[in-house]
Design a protein around this motif. Structure first.
Motif, PDB file in Angstrom:
ATOM      1  N   MET A 269      40.972  35.105  37.603  1.00 30.31           N
ATOM      2  CA  MET A 269      41.854  35.583  38.656  1.00 30.31           C
ATOM      3  C   MET A 269      42.301  34.430  39.549  1.00 30.31           C
ATOM      4  SD  MET A 269      40.063  39.176  39.892  1.00 30.31           S
ATOM      5  CE  MET A 269      41.410  39.552  41.034  1.00 30.31           C
TER       6      MET A 269
ATOM      7  N   GLU B 189      42.965  35.476  45.727  1.00 30.97           N
ATOM      8  CA  GLU B 189      43.380  36.716  46.378  1.00 30.97           C
ATOM      9  C   GLU B 189      42.106  37.442  46.833  1.00 30.97           C
ATOM     10  OE1 GLU B 189      44.566  39.994  43.664  1.00 30.97           O
ATOM     11  OE2 GLU B 189      44.689  38.417  42.135  1.00 30.97           O
TER      12      GLU B 189
ATOM     13  N   ASP C 221      41.032  40.319  46.158  1.00 27.72           N
ATOM     14  CA  ASP C 221      40.367  41.046  45.071  1.00 27.72           C
ATOM     15  C   ASP C 221      39.480  40.149  44.223  1.00 27.72           C
ATOM     16  OD1 ASP C 221      40.822  43.694  45.458  1.00 27.72           O
ATOM     17  OD2 ASP C 221      42.537  43.862  44.098  1.00 27.72           O
ATOM     18  N   PHE C 222      39.718  38.840  44.238  1.00 29.00           N
ATOM     19  CA  PHE C 222      38.792  37.925  43.562  1.00 29.00           C
ATOM     20  C   PHE C 222      37.408  38.106  44.168  1.00 29.00           C
ATOM     21  CE2 PHE C 222      38.213  33.807  41.246  1.00 29.00           C
ATOM     22  CZ  PHE C 222      36.919  33.514  41.661  1.00 29.00           C
TER      23      PHE C 222
ATOM     24  N   THR D 173      41.976  28.995  35.913  1.00 29.62           N
ATOM     25  CA  THR D 173      43.216  29.683  35.546  1.00 29.62           C
ATOM     26  C   THR D 173      44.195  28.795  34.787  1.00 29.62           C
ATOM     27  OG1 THR D 173      44.119  29.151  37.730  1.00 29.62           O
ATOM     28  CG2 THR D 173      43.063  31.291  37.474  1.00 29.62           C
TER      29      THR D 173
ATOM     30  N   GLY E 266      43.089  39.068  36.370  1.00 28.68           N
ATOM     31  CA  GLY E 266      44.069  39.444  37.381  1.00 28.68           C
ATOM     32  C   GLY E 266      45.364  39.900  36.745  1.00 28.68           C
ATOM     33  N   SER E 267      46.096  40.771  37.433  1.00 30.31           N
ATOM     34  CA  SER E 267      47.311  41.357  36.860  1.00 30.31           C
ATOM     35  C   SER E 267      48.330  40.298  36.452  1.00 30.31           C
ATOM     36  CB  SER E 267      47.940  42.331  37.862  1.00 30.31           C
ATOM     37  OG  SER E 267      48.238  41.673  39.079  1.00 30.31           O
TER      38      SER E 267
ATOM     39  N   MET F  72      43.169  43.996  36.406  1.00 23.03           N
ATOM     40  CA  MET F  72      43.306  44.544  37.758  1.00 23.03           C
ATOM     41  C   MET F  72      44.701  45.153  37.902  1.00 23.03           C
ATOM     42  SD  MET F  72      40.497  44.283  39.425  1.00 23.03           S
ATOM     43  CE  MET F  72      40.864  44.309  41.176  1.00 23.03           C
TER      44      MET F  72
ATOM     45  N   LYS G 111      46.888  31.340  48.447  1.00 25.94           N
ATOM     46  CA  LYS G 111      47.002  31.550  47.004  1.00 25.94           C
ATOM     47  C   LYS G 111      47.086  30.222  46.268  1.00 25.94           C
ATOM     48  CE  LYS G 111      49.327  34.577  43.744  1.00 25.94           C
ATOM     49  NZ  LYS G 111      48.249  35.568  43.728  1.00 25.94           N
TER      50      LYS G 111
END
Length: 623
Positions: free
Chosen positions: A114, A117, A119-120, A139, A161-162, A185, A293
């Motif tokens: 991911m 963010e 959500d990480f 990444t 991640g999305s 995600m 980010k």
């Protein structure tokens, strides 16, 4: 009465004399003492935890902070505030999904791919709450390297991640063939064999899962796997235990930060600096972090002003990027008082403080997998840490003589290493023992053993080989000199790339400099070559560079070749990439960038033509 006054006067004089003596002979005594007290307090707390029924982990500290200051901002991301309670509740929801839908169990290893963010953090904490170890995937890595990472840590589940699902193109089939389940995600997955998480999170409970799931009785239990970002070869999965996580989380506190600080984190979370020191340190303090980010030099100071940032993390060339931004009248208008990181060169350090104000730069030395850490708590320019006799009692390390030509430590007649004297450069070795263990790499005993040196000073001892050349001056300040692989030998002399980089960086038209050594057939050693970026609005001046080189550098350190680039290649951790540059050499027929060669007769750096290139190979052109 007069006798009492005499005694008081004598006592006052003695105290004053002692104070003056300390200040003159030991100017850093009190600051060293206070810092060491913090180090000892942290170490004692960790040692005492061995005698308790369970270990208090970084996750436990986060849960505790979420109960203590639930409404306090924990993470600010893209203008949105996420409180300690927000992250706690969302990670609880994810923990329930991991148990009930993903069917994870305590002891499983899960890979996480991911970007930066909130959500990480939620996924990381959610996995930790169900007792899973987490492997942070870089990444930037692709295909073969990504598959290799799974083999290292034994992960059978991937959370992606999305925006990174498309990175799996080309390897998804291989992952599924290896029985690795993939969860994204997303609320809905376009691929039938990639499962969605967010639709299940919305329906999950935000109540905590049983604490027994993540309870541990050993500080040495693995909690993370962080892949070291080398310039060559495949990534290595460094084993990160609770012990290492807790030590790293104490870094901000040791430097004097408090819960009132706001920390700016522009580094990738899959790297130990951002995750262990940055997020872990924020949690330890109960502070707030501004998560970026991706690092942006143009947005950095505006972000700091907007969010009242008081401290920031840096690594590698990040501070140079800030210095290269156009100057503004508001450069010193901010609340930043401290920077914590590593890899800050002296010239950039001075320029940064001159331009942006008296920001205390706190260098931290230590590799992801290493068992030794230095911290420059004094803030002396050009040093990565400080040591004294008390520190040496706590942490056993030595600097040993290193033969650059043979690329190995110098041994005495009995086969043991030889220590260097004060001020001399040597290879840094850290003793491996019960208080400073080395946990190595997952999935490879061979790689783990390769980082160790045995029988260093006596039969049976073991030291972690940092691969770094360091020097300790008369005052105990420790300076980083170079990586063993980055120092090259030319004309019978050792050339340190960092020192040469700093020297070339003083030329006014040089914006960035990356020095390395290239092989020339028929000649011993490597010739110095520098890849450079020219400052906007200025031009390369071969005559001016020649004059500077002749004045400031010894003959053997003169860079023989210059390569002008539009953009400097970097690793994901903001370190200059050298490997590809070394491999490409100095052949003008295969390199599209402008190349220049040192010409002593014309007293300038002149364009390197194919004719000159072949003349060099034939030994006709004097370098």
């Amino acid at each position: 009465m007069s006798v009492s006054l005499e005694w008081l006067s004598a006592l006052a004089l003695a105290v004053a004399s002692a104070h003056v003596l300390l200040k003159v002979s030991f100017p850093y005594f009190w600051r060293d003492l206070l810092f060491l007290i913090k180090v000892i307090r942290c170490g004692a707390r960790l040692e005492l935890s061995k005698f308790t029924s369970s270990v208090h982990t970084v996750l436990d500290k986060f849960v505790q902070q979420a109960q203590r200051v639930p409404n306090k901002p924990f993470v600010i991301f893209e203008g949105n505030i996420h409180t300690y309670r927000d992250i706690e509740q969302r990670s609880n929801r994810l923990a329930h999904v991991f148990l009930e839908s993903v069917n994870l169990r305590k002891g499983d290893c899960v890979a996480l791919l991911m970007s930066n963010e909130p959500d990480f953090l939620c996924v990381w904490f959610g996995l930790a709450k169900v007792g899973c170890s987490v492997a942070f995937l870089n990444t930037n890595i692709k295909s073969k390297s990504l598959l290799h990472c799974f083999n290292c840590c034994g992960a059978k589940t991937l959370i992606v991640g999305s925006e990174l699902v498309e990175c799996l193109d080309g390897i998804l089939t291989s992952l599924l063939e290896d029985n690795i389940q993939v969860w994204a995600m997303e609320s809905h997955s376009e691929h039938p064999q990639v499962h969605s998480l967010l639709d299940k999170v919305a329906a999950a409970s935000e109540q905590p899962v049983p604490a027994v799931l993540h309870a541990t009785t050993s500080l040495k239990s693995p909690t993370l796997y962080i892949f070291t970002s080398g310039t060559t070869g495949l990534p290595k999965a460094a084993v990160i235990t609770h012990l290492q996580s807790l030590k790293a989380a104490a870094g901000f506190w040791a430097f004097g930060m408090t819960e009132d600080d706001v920390v700016y984190i522009p580094l990738p979370l899959y790297h130990s600096a951002a995750s262990l020191i940055g997020i872990g340190g924020t949690i330890e303090l109960g502070a707030t972090c501004v998560l970026k980010k991706k690092f942006s030099a143009s947005q950095f100071w505006n972000d700091c002003r907007k969010h009242n940032v008081t401290a920031f993390q840096y690594i590698g060339e990040l501070c140079r990027y800030l210095c290269n931004q156009p100057k503004r009248e508001v450069d010193k208008v901010h609340k930043v008082r401290m920077g914590v990181g590593n890899g800050l060169r002296q010239d950039v350090w001075r320029e940064f403080q001159s331009r942006f104000g008296n920001v205390k730069m706190c260098e931290v030395y230590g590799s992801t997998e290493g068992n030794l850490c230095f911290m420059n708590h004094i803030g002396k320019i050009g040093t990565v840490g400080r040591s004294n006799f008390l520190y040496r009692l706590l942490f056993k390390y030595d600097l040993v003589k290193y033969d650059m030509e043979k690329d190995e430590p110098v041994k005495d007649q009995y086969g043991f290493c030889q220590k260097v004297g004060r001020g001399e450069t040597g290879l840094l070795l850290s003793k491996v023992n019960t208080t400073s263990p080395f946990f190595g790499y997952a999935g490879s005993k061979q790689l783990t053993e390769k980082k160790l040196m045995r029988n260093v000073f006596v039969k049976g001892d073991a030291y972690f080989n940092t691969g770094d050349l360091m020097a300790e001056d008369q005052e105990g300040f420790i300076c980083f000199k170079d990586r063993v692989g980055d120092t090259f030998r030319w004309k019978g002399e050792n050339v340190a790339t960092t020192e040469l980089t700093e020297a070339l960086g003083l030329v006014d038209f040089m914006q960035e400099v990356n020095v390395y050594g290239v092989e020339i057939p028929g000649l011993e050693g490597r010739a110095g070559m520098a890849a450079v970026i020219i400052r906007p609005g200025l031009m390369f001046d071969g005559k001016k560079l020649f004059d500077h080189v002749m004045t400031d550098l010894p003959a053997y350190a003169h860079p023989r070749f210059i390569r002008i680039q539009e953009m400097m290649e970097m690793t994901s951790t903001f370190k200059q990439q050298k490997f590809q540059l070394v491999q490409s050499g100095f052949n003008p027929s295969t390199i599209s960038d402008p190349l220049y060669v040192l010409d002593y007769q014309q007293k300038s750096y002149i364009p390197l033509t194919e004719t000159l290139y072949h003349s060099i190979l034939a030994g006709e052109y004097k370098l």
